[in-house]
Design a protein around this motif. Structure first.
Motif, short mmCIF file in Angstrom:
data_model
loop_
_atom_site.label_atom_id
_atom_site.label_comp_id
_atom_site.label_asym_id
_atom_site.label_seq_id
_atom_site.Cartn_x
_atom_site.Cartn_y
_atom_site.Cartn_z
N ASP A 213 -2.64 9.18 -5.16
CA ASP A 213 -2.65 10.63 -4.98
C ASP A 213 -2.45 11.00 -3.51
O ASP A 213 -2.05 12.11 -3.18
N PHE A 214 -2.76 10.06 -2.62
CA PHE A 214 -2.67 10.31 -1.18
C PHE A 214 -1.47 9.64 -0.54
O PHE A 214 -0.94 10.10 0.44
N HIS A 215 -1.02 8.49 -1.11
CA HIS A 215 0.10 7.72 -0.56
C HIS A 215 1.14 7.47 -1.64
O HIS A 215 0.80 7.11 -2.76
N SER A 216 2.41 7.63 -1.30
CA SER A 216 3.49 7.37 -2.26
C SER A 216 3.78 5.88 -2.40
O SER A 216 4.37 5.45 -3.38
N SER A 217 3.38 5.09 -1.40
CA SER A 217 3.49 3.63 -1.46
C SER A 217 2.36 3.05 -0.64
O SER A 217 1.62 3.78 0.01
N CYS A 218 2.24 1.75 -0.66
CA CYS A 218 1.13 1.08 0.04
C CYS A 218 1.18 1.39 1.55
O CYS A 218 2.16 1.06 2.22
N PRO A 219 0.13 2.02 2.11
CA PRO A 219 0.14 2.35 3.53
C PRO A 219 -0.05 1.12 4.42
O PRO A 219 0.22 1.17 5.61
N PHE A 220 -0.47 0.01 3.84
CA PHE A 220 -0.69 -1.20 4.62
C PHE A 220 0.59 -2.03 4.76
O PHE A 220 0.75 -2.76 5.71
N CYS A 221 1.49 -1.91 3.79
CA CYS A 221 2.73 -2.70 3.79
C CYS A 221 3.85 -2.02 4.56
O CYS A 221 4.81 -2.67 4.96
N GLY A 222 3.77 -0.72 4.73
CA GLY A 222 4.85 0.01 5.39
C GLY A 222 5.98 0.28 4.42
O GLY A 222 5.84 0.11 3.22
N VAL A 223 7.10 0.69 4.94
CA VAL A 223 8.25 1.04 4.11
C VAL A 223 9.15 -0.18 4.00
O VAL A 223 9.69 -0.66 5.00
N GLN A 224 9.30 -0.70 2.79
CA GLN A 224 10.12 -1.88 2.55
C GLN A 224 11.60 -1.51 2.56
O GLN A 224 11.99 -0.46 2.06
N GLY A 225 12.43 -2.38 3.14
CA GLY A 225 13.88 -2.17 3.13
C GLY A 225 14.35 -1.08 4.07
O GLY A 225 15.47 -0.60 3.95
N LEU A 226 13.52 -0.68 5.02
CA LEU A 226 13.90 0.37 5.95
C LEU A 226 14.94 -0.17 6.93
O LEU A 226 14.73 -1.18 7.59
#
Length: 191
Positions: A16-29
């Motif tokens: 509800d607060f994060h669209s993806s894992c905030p610890f892993c970062g954005v994958q494939g950026l």
């Protein structure tokens, strides 16, 4: 109790607060390394300044200064936590990282406590972690609202100890350090 999601790397986060894992970062950026290059006056041409965009932080934060650990490790490693022990967000936890952590309700803050409307939007209080001295401090913010530490008003910086209780608005937060004389990120060898 809120339903948590587990990412493929085993981290739990609130969807509800994060669209993806905030610890892993954005994958494939995809990052254009030339756009992250900046030269300080007098610095060699090959110096590279790590930017928040290269770590998956939104583009509107491009060019902001990052901490030593971010540059060294590629992430902002946790230095400690705040755990809401009473108030509207009871049971929630909040990461504390190196340097200054601004606390408030606004998404611009480092520690965002949305559930308590008696906490100021911006800079109600500040928690700093100094990795050189391995100390945590609580500072009053720019808010007209008071901050208390163990039922005492905070009007100047004060050192935090394990399990101290910080009161902001209707919320009480227990301070849990991770970094201390027993562990610091400087002690971790690169592999």
């Amino acid at each position: 109790m809120k339903s948590m999601t587990r990412c493929p790397n085993g981290h739990y986060y609130d969807p509800d607060f994060h669209s993806s894992c905030p610890f892993c970062g954005v994958q494939g950026l995809e990052v254009d390394i030339e756009k992250t290059r900046a030269k300080r006056p007098g610095a060699p041409d090959e110096e590279l300044r790590v930017t928040r965009a290269s770590r998956g932080v939104p583009a509107d934060d491009e060019g902001k200064t990052v901490g030593v650990f971010v540059k060294k490790l590629g992430v902002e490693p946790v230095a400690g936590w705040l755990v809401a022990i009473s108030g509207p967000g009871k049971g929630n936890d909040y990461r504390i990282v190196s340097d200054r952590n601004f606390i408030g309700r606004s998404n611009k803050m480092d520690v965002v406590i949305k559930d308590d409307e008696t906490i100021s939007r911006e800079s109600h209080a500040i928690i700093s972690y100094n990795p050189k001295k391995q100390t945590f401090r609580l500072l009053p913010g720019d808010s007209k609202r008071l901050t208390h530490l163990n039922d005492e008003e905070v009007i100047e910086p004060v050192e935090l100890k394990p399990y101290d209780v910080i009161e902001l608005g209707q919320t009480k937060l227990m301070f849990i350090p991770f970094c201390s004389d027993k562990f610091s990120w400087d002690q971790v060898e690169d592999q």
